[in-house]
Design an enzyme around this catalytic site. Structure first.
Site, short mmCIF file in Angstrom:
data_model
loop_
_atom_site.label_atom_id
_atom_site.label_comp_id
_atom_site.label_asym_id
_atom_site.label_seq_id
_atom_site.Cartn_x
_atom_site.Cartn_y
_atom_site.Cartn_z
N HIS A 21 0.82 -1.21 0.00
CA HIS A 21 0.00 0.00 0.00
C HIS A 21 0.86 1.26 0.00
O HIS A 21 0.39 2.31 -0.46
CB HIS A 21 -0.95 -0.01 1.19
CG HIS A 21 -2.12 -0.92 0.99
ND1 HIS A 21 -3.38 -0.64 1.47
CD2 HIS A 21 -2.23 -2.11 0.34
CE1 HIS A 21 -4.21 -1.61 1.13
NE2 HIS A 21 -3.53 -2.52 0.46
N HIS A 40 -2.16 -12.47 -2.32
CA HIS A 40 -3.25 -13.15 -1.62
C HIS A 40 -2.93 -14.60 -1.30
O HIS A 40 -3.79 -15.32 -0.79
CB HIS A 40 -4.54 -13.04 -2.44
CG HIS A 40 -5.09 -11.66 -2.50
ND1 HIS A 40 -6.24 -11.33 -3.18
CD2 HIS A 40 -4.65 -10.50 -1.93
CE1 HIS A 40 -6.47 -10.04 -3.05
NE2 HIS A 40 -5.52 -9.51 -2.30
#
Length: 728
Positions: free
Chosen positions: A97, A260
């Site tokens: 992020h 993920h």
């Protein structure tokens, strides 16, 4: 009588602050933002003026830092317990992020300055609970201090997290220098509320240069577009946003599937029970936000967003389970405990571990955006190939992760540390190393004379040098004169560069280059990149002499010429200027006012308002406008480096009036009404805006020309050397 201050427009109460009751922007919202040109100065920087981060980093025991980070991964703290006993996934998310705000359109965002520590990023909904990740890192930062920046540490923590979970990363380059205040120069979108999406128009056309679907998100809504659980529609959003971050389909699949493979999302309960973000939190929370009153508010009760998803059977170990689960199960729509849309595997056993209870297992779950990797035909093809070829998937993720976390760092010459990979990648915009003896002072003087004798007008030499150097973006350290890519596609064909005229100049310069290199001895050569810049120097010196000033424009050789093979045409296409106020060029496609586009370009070029002002005055004195336009050339001596632009702009015997041509203005004699000059909004803003007018007045005085020439030469040299990281 009430003493409460009222807004004169809305009648609402205003809030007093250290800046005053109302800021100038509150009173006059259309005022141009010159503040973005004066950020990150010594006034906000606590480090000594001579602090050299690169030198400090070279004294760092990098192995010790990595060892401490590895130990941190499994040192679960009661105040914020680690999922599955391992902080690795949290630090992967933090690094992702930090880097994922990058957008290729203007090069802004990214991990390069540690901006995740500041508003608005530290309080974006998509960054919920990353404040805890940075607090977990504080003991490491505290231990090593100024030897490693926050910006480098956050990315390194992501790399170490991956390595600690069994994944082999591609490498790590340090060199990110911290900033010490929020970046006010980044446009994050038009919205005034979190998760709004006014950035779209038409058939879901995303406003440029934005690269996220909603205010406060890094990329896309994991539940689907506007929370609609449609994997195919979500794929469209994914493709657009990742492309704007410079990622192709393969890199996109690798990043989503690779990221993920680890960790989980957190939607244990009602999101309404989560407290305010860090910037809105009470002072006693000391910069921590999102304090939840659901259960313990942490661990198994944590709420970060809406979904409650764990993707794989080994969430703290690299595996191929992501693709196994994606393709081996059919999926049905459900909702998380927080009420968010997500998907659960049909007829699957409880094979997914619980983050805090070893006795519990769960069925596999996925996000809507995960199912896009199966439902979108192009993504599915790549996903199945990665599923069948795990080594290829691992290599693709390693390279995509490296690109994600290093995309805004510029050329590899800026990277620091022993973990920098030996392989150079085309997205790093490589240029050849200097492999020849450089020209000396005598050569420079002789070459200047030859350049001025080519028959190419000095103004055209200056325009060519400017067009080559002014592509530089301080945001992601791309562009600039090094490489001489102005002679290659796509730059040679850009409208702002006047391709037909440019070709003539380049042909003349290449002839001078060939003649010099053929005659030079001892391995001495001059690159075309150096010659282009030197032509600008010669032109400026000639213009100054024509105005009665003897100046020497500084020039340092050492640039080299990139090849077509080293140039990604599509990647460089985003550097094309839609507008360049310095050349009085205004293209199409940008809805902002020309003066706003000028400020934006100046900020990307790391210019201050005084530097921008001097450059505009000098370029107009030279007559250096695209297409030979006369707008702003307020002089009877074009080509001479005078202060006439400022003198005539400020002349109160004249008045300005809109012309018939949109965006053009006429300067008329107040008495006779005769038109003397024409101008654009870019020209007039230096008389209209009070701050810019004050700067123009400095150069418009009777004794201002010498200072103007000096300042113009200094600013010009700065632009020519913006990408000369070897000179820093």
């Amino acid at each position: 009588m009430s003493t409460e201050a009222k807004c004169p427009v809305t009648g609402g109460a205003t809030r007093s602050s250290s800046a005053g009751i109302q800021s100038n922007a509150d009173w006059w919202p259309n005022q141009i933002n010159l503040g973005m040109l004066h950020q990150h100065s010594a006034l906000s920087n606590p480090m000594d003026p001579d602090f050299d981060y690169a030198a400090e980093f070279k004294t760092l025991d990098l192995d010790a830092v990595i060892a401490d980070l590895k130990a941190l991964m499994t040192d679960s703290q009661d105040w914020w317990p680690a999922d599955f006993g391992h902080y690795g996934p949290l630090f992967v998310r933090m690094a992702w992020h930090a880097a994922g705000t990058y957008r290729i359109g203007d090069g802004r965002g990214g991990a390069g300055a540690g901006q995740q520590r500041f508003a608005p990023l530290n309080s974006w909904p998509d960054n919920a609970n990353l404040d805890k990740a940075r607090r977990l890192l504080w003991p490491v930062k505290q231990k090593y201090g100024r030897k490693i920046s926050w910006a480098d540490l956050m990315v390194l923590a992501g790399n170490v997290a991956l390595e600690s979970m069994g994944f082999k990363t591609f490498g790590f380059g340090a060199g990110r220098v911290d900033t010490w205040e929020p970046d006010q120069g980044i446009y994050w979108g038009p919205e005034t509320t979190w998760l709004d999406d006014k950035r779209y128009s038409g058939d879901r056309d995303l406003e440029n240069p934005l690269a996220a679907v909603q205010m406060g998100l890094i990329y896309v809504n994991p539940e689907g577009p506007n929370g609609k659980p449609d994997p195919v529609a979500a794929a469209r959003d994914i493709r657009e946003t990742f492309a704007r971050m410079a990622m192709n389909d393969e890199e996109t699949v690798a990043l989503i599937a690779g990221g993920h493979t680890f960790g989980k999302t957190h939607g244990a309960g009602d999101a309404a029970l989560v407290g305010p973000e860090p910037e809105a939190a009470p002072i006693e929370q000391q910069g921590l936000g999102w304090i939840s009153s659901y259960g313990t508010g942490k661990g198994s009760d944590a709420i970060t967003g809406g979904p409650e998803v764990t993707w794989t059977q080994t969430p703290t170990q690299w595996s191929n389970f992501y693709f196994d689960n994606l393709f081996n199960y059919e999926w049905e729509l459900t909702k998380s405990p927080a009420g968010a849309w997500q998907w659960v595997a049909k007829d699957a056993g409880d094979v997914i571990p619980d983050a805090f209870d070893a006795a519990k297992k769960h069925r596999p779950t996925m996000l809507t955006t995960d199912l896009s990797m199966r439902m979108d035909p192009a993504y599915e093809k790549i996903s199945r190939r990665f599923h069948q070829n795990p080594d290829e998937f691992a290599d693709a993720f390693a390279r995509a992760w490296f690109k994600l976390t290093h995309r805004d760092m510029g050329p590899v010459s800026r990277y620091l540390g022993k973990l920098v990979p030996a392989e150079h990648l085309i997205w790093q915009d490589p240029v050849p190393a200097v492999d020849h003896k450089l020209i000396d002072a005598a050569d420079i003087a002789a070459l200047k004379a030859k350049l001025l004798a080519t028959g190419i007008a000095p103004t055209r030499l200056a325009l060519t040098a400017w067009a080559s150097a002014a592509t530089f973006r301080g945001s992601d350290k791309r562009g600039g004169a090094n490489g001489a890519r102005i002679r290659l596609a796509p730059q040679k064909d850009w409208a702002a560069n006047e391709p037909a005229e440019l070709a003539k100049v380049l042909a003349a310069l290449e002839k001078v280059q060939a003649e010099f290199n053929a005659a030079a001895t001892g391995g001495k050569k001059v690159s075309l990149a150096d010659l282009i810049v030197l032509g600008g120097c010669a032109a400026i010196e000639a213009a100054a002499k024509a105005a009665g000033h003897d100046v020497t424009v500084p020039f340092t050789p050492g640039r080299t010429d990139a090849t077509e093979a080293q140039t990604d045409v599509a990647s460089f296409a985003v550097l094309e200027p839609k507008a360049d106020g310095f050349r009085n060029y205004l293209g199409k496609g940008d809805p902002r006012a020309p003066e706003e586009q000028l400020i934006d370009r100046a900020q990307l070029m790391t210019l201050t308002a005084p530097e921008m002002t001097a450059l505009i005055g000098g370029m107009r004195a030279l007559g250096a406008n695209v297409g030979g336009a006369k707008h702003g050339v307020f002089t009877t001596r074009p080509g001479a480096l005078t202060n006439d632009f400022f003198v005539n702009l400020l002349d109160m015997n004249m008045s300005w009036h809109p012309a018939a041509e949109p965006g053009v203005y006429e300067l008329r004699d107040r008495k006779s009404g005769a038109v003397k000059w024409t101008a654009t909004r870019v020209d007039l803003v230096f008389g209209s805006n009070s701050q810019l007018r004050a700067l123009a007045e400095v150069y418009g005085t009777q004794d201002g020309e010498a200072a103007f020439v000096k300042d113009f030469v200094a600013a010009w040299t700065k632009v020519m050397e913006l990408d000369r990281f070897d000179l820093a």
